[in-house]
Design a protein around this motif. Structure first.
Motif, mmCIF file in Angstrom:
data_model
loop_
_atom_site.group_PDB
_atom_site.id
_atom_site.type_symbol
_atom_site.label_atom_id
_atom_site.label_comp_id
_atom_site.label_asym_id
_atom_site.label_seq_id
_atom_site.Cartn_x
_atom_site.Cartn_y
_atom_site.Cartn_z
ATOM 1 N N VAL A 204 0.934 -1.115 -0.070
ATOM 2 C CA VAL A 204 -0.024 0.002 0.009
ATOM 3 C C VAL A 204 0.816 1.113 0.017
ATOM 4 O O VAL A 204 0.916 2.361 -0.815
ATOM 5 N N VAL A 205 1.793 1.190 0.637
ATOM 6 C CA VAL A 205 2.630 2.500 0.957
ATOM 7 C C VAL A 205 3.446 2.562 -0.507
ATOM 8 O O VAL A 205 3.746 3.793 -0.724
ATOM 9 N N GLY A 206 3.932 1.414 -0.845
ATOM 10 C CA GLY A 206 4.705 1.398 -2.193
ATOM 11 C C GLY A 206 4.036 2.002 -3.148
ATOM 12 O O GLY A 206 4.196 3.032 -4.096
ATOM 13 N N HIS A 207 2.620 1.911 -3.132
ATOM 14 C CA HIS A 207 1.730 2.450 -4.229
ATOM 15 C C HIS A 207 1.532 4.066 -4.043
ATOM 16 O O HIS A 207 1.311 4.662 -4.952
ATOM 17 N N MET A 208 1.598 4.484 -2.929
ATOM 18 C CA MET A 208 0.989 5.747 -2.594
ATOM 19 C C MET A 208 1.816 6.734 -2.154
ATOM 20 O O MET A 208 1.695 7.892 -2.434
ATOM 21 N N CYS A 209 3.183 6.362 -1.750
ATOM 22 C CA CYS A 209 3.950 7.021 -0.914
ATOM 23 C C CYS A 209 5.536 7.360 -1.776
ATOM 24 O O CYS A 209 5.724 6.329 -2.397
ATOM 25 N N GLY A 210 6.002 8.471 -1.510
ATOM 26 C CA GLY A 210 7.395 8.748 -2.276
ATOM 27 C C GLY A 210 8.451 8.663 -1.218
ATOM 28 O O GLY A 210 9.542 8.231 -1.550
ATOM 29 N N GLN A 211 8.023 8.593 0.070
ATOM 30 C CA GLN A 211 9.266 8.288 1.275
ATOM 31 C C GLN A 211 8.404 7.541 2.326
ATOM 32 O O GLN A 211 7.287 7.469 2.456
ATOM 33 N N VAL A 212 9.299 6.685 2.672
ATOM 34 C CA VAL A 212 8.816 5.746 3.893
ATOM 35 C C VAL A 212 9.599 5.735 4.930
ATOM 36 O O VAL A 212 10.834 5.763 4.821
ATOM 37 N N ALA A 213 9.083 5.871 6.398
ATOM 38 C CA ALA A 213 9.839 5.820 7.563
ATOM 39 C C ALA A 213 9.218 4.539 8.297
ATOM 40 O O ALA A 213 8.002 4.380 8.484
ATOM 41 N N VAL A 214 10.262 3.739 8.730
ATOM 42 C CA VAL A 214 9.927 2.338 9.339
ATOM 43 C C VAL A 214 10.064 2.511 10.602
ATOM 44 O O VAL A 214 11.217 3.146 11.374
ATOM 45 N N MET A 215 8.856 2.162 11.449
ATOM 46 C CA MET A 215 9.085 2.354 12.759
ATOM 47 C C MET A 215 8.961 0.890 13.531
ATOM 48 O O MET A 215 8.376 0.145 13.085
ATOM 49 N N GLN A 216 9.650 0.753 14.748
ATOM 50 C CA GLN A 216 9.675 -0.435 15.243
ATOM 51 C C GLN A 216 9.943 0.101 16.740
ATOM 52 O O GLN A 216 10.688 0.786 17.239
ATOM 53 N N THR A 217 8.983 -0.622 17.774
ATOM 54 C CA THR A 217 8.952 -0.218 19.092
ATOM 55 C C THR A 217 9.073 1.207 19.337
ATOM 56 O O THR A 217 9.685 1.839 20.214
ATOM 57 N N GLY A 218 8.354 2.080 18.791
ATOM 58 C CA GLY A 218 8.129 3.492 18.937
ATOM 59 C C GLY A 218 9.334 4.357 18.313
ATOM 60 O O GLY A 218 9.300 5.634 18.672
ATOM 61 N N GLU A 219 10.430 3.623 17.802
ATOM 62 C CA GLU A 219 11.535 4.535 17.203
ATOM 63 C C GLU A 219 11.443 4.371 15.966
ATOM 64 O O GLU A 219 10.797 3.413 15.169
ATOM 65 N N MET A 220 11.774 5.341 14.919
ATOM 66 C CA MET A 220 11.971 5.398 13.737
ATOM 67 C C MET A 220 13.346 4.798 13.205
ATOM 68 O O MET A 220 14.257 5.429 13.590
ATOM 69 N N VAL A 221 13.450 3.794 12.772
ATOM 70 C CA VAL A 221 14.708 2.920 12.710
ATOM 71 C C VAL A 221 15.203 3.151 11.022
ATOM 72 O O VAL A 221 16.639 2.873 10.972
ATOM 73 N N GLU A 222 14.400 3.714 10.064
ATOM 74 C CA GLU A 222 14.959 3.825 8.893
ATOM 75 C C GLU A 222 14.013 4.792 8.168
ATOM 76 O O GLU A 222 12.818 4.701 8.295
ATOM 77 N N LEU A 223 14.525 5.728 7.053
ATOM 78 C CA LEU A 223 14.081 6.490 6.317
ATOM 79 C C LEU A 223 14.324 6.201 4.852
ATOM 80 O O LEU A 223 15.548 6.034 4.618
ATOM 81 N N LEU A 224 13.592 5.901 3.917
ATOM 82 C CA LEU A 224 13.884 5.449 2.546
ATOM 83 C C LEU A 224 12.960 6.060 1.671
ATOM 84 O O LEU A 224 11.760 5.912 1.778
ATOM 85 N N GLY A 225 13.479 6.257 0.414
ATOM 86 C CA GLY A 225 12.566 6.381 -0.850
ATOM 87 C C GLY A 225 12.002 5.092 -1.107
ATOM 88 O O GLY A 225 12.503 4.023 -1.108
ATOM 89 N N VAL A 226 10.674 5.617 -1.864
ATOM 90 C CA VAL A 226 10.108 4.263 -2.123
ATOM 91 C C VAL A 226 10.830 3.570 -3.338
ATOM 92 O O VAL A 226 10.513 2.321 -3.475
ATOM 93 N N GLU A 227 11.472 4.087 -3.925
ATOM 94 C CA GLU A 227 12.133 3.447 -5.191
ATOM 95 C C GLU A 227 13.256 2.615 -4.485
ATOM 96 O O GLU A 227 13.525 1.438 -5.054
ATOM 97 N N ASP A 228 14.101 3.226 -3.552
ATOM 98 C CA ASP A 228 14.983 2.122 -2.610
ATOM 99 C C ASP A 228 14.256 0.987 -2.100
ATOM 100 O O ASP A 228 14.639 -0.296 -1.884
ATOM 101 N N MET A 229 12.956 1.182 -1.490
ATOM 102 C CA MET A 229 12.448 0.230 -0.896
ATOM 103 C C MET A 229 11.907 -0.905 -1.747
ATOM 104 O O MET A 229 12.069 -2.154 -1.517
#
Length: 251
Positions: A204-229
């Motif tokens: 869903v995020v790959g279809h809709m978004c240009g950038q993606v932040a990944v969260m784990q147990t309350g922390e943002m662990v990675e920020l990447l562009g959708v093409e890199d994802m």
């Protein structure tokens, strides 16, 4: 580029003293006006709590948040809600069962001081792919996808610049999910909207978004562009795990 949303060192907690639990820890992100940004992570990762902090639904937070260069404090005023609206996960729960579509949209328009209610309701229904025939129906007379279209129309009523999308398709049948995502994509293009979308579904995020932040147990662990994802260029082990799980689910 004008920034629509700026969040710096956001920490959100519940309880006090020894009972305090940090649901979000030191999250920072920036979203340009007109962009679509995704927050992904498993249940309990804190992603929906970020949206609730923006809208003022959780009172205990520290850090800074700015909307269209305006700092947010403890309270949200009418100006905020004219600029920022939220679409919730469950269209069955977000609409009042005893209010017709007309009553839902009329209430939203009147609350924000609009006149010409009849024409505005017709236009809102048309914008979300529903005709005038849906105007006097009750939620129980609508399918899940139709209810979510009404919820989107209600969010659009104040003519906001930013939509916060909390798992907007996860409660819907797979066949309907793509229709709602395509509607949201079209609305963003037509209205120049900014989206902050929460989802556990990387597709869903790959279809809709240009950038993606990944969260784990309350922390943002990675920020990447959708093409890199899409190219599987994640560096954090948790992001790699999410991508691997996502691939396995479609095989």
């Amino acid at each position: 580029m004008t920034l629509a949303i700026e969040i710096s060192d956001l920490t959100v907690w519940f309880g006090e003293g020894a009972a305090r639990s940090n649901a979000v820890r030191q999250v920072s992100l920036s979203i340009g006006e007109g962009e679509s940004f995704g927050l992904v992570g498993e249940s309990g990762s804190g992603k929906s709590t970020v949206l609730r902090a923006i809208t003022g639904l959780v009172p205990s937070w520290s850090g800074s948040m700015r909307i269209m260069n305006r700092p947010l404090g403890a309270k949200r005023d009418r100006t905020f809600y004219k600029q920022v609206q939220m679409v919730f996960q469950d269209p069955y729960a977000s609409l009042h069962p005893r209010m017709t579509v007309d009553a839902v949209l009329s209430e939203a328009l009147k609350l924000h001081g609009f006149g010409d209610i009849d024409n505005r309701i017709d236009r809102l229904l048309e914008d979300v792919g529903l005709g005038k025939g849906f105007r006097f129906r009750y939620p129980h007379q609508l399918s899940g996808g139709q209810r979510q279209r009404v919820a989107i129309a209600r969010a659009l009523a104040p003519e906001p610049r930013i939509l916060l999308l909390d798992e907007p398709t996860s409660a819907l049948d797979v066949s309907v999910q793509a229709e709602i995502l395509n509607l949201l994509t079209d609305l963003r293009a037509e209205r120049g909207l900014t989206y902050l979308m929460v989802s556990h579904d990387l597709g869903v995020v790959g279809h809709m978004c240009g950038q993606v932040a990944v969260m784990q147990t309350g922390e943002m662990v990675e920020l990447l562009g959708v093409e890199d994802m899409r190219a599987m260029k994640a560096t954090h082990p948790y992001t790699k795990h999410l991508l691997d799980s996502s691939l396995r689910s479609v095989r």
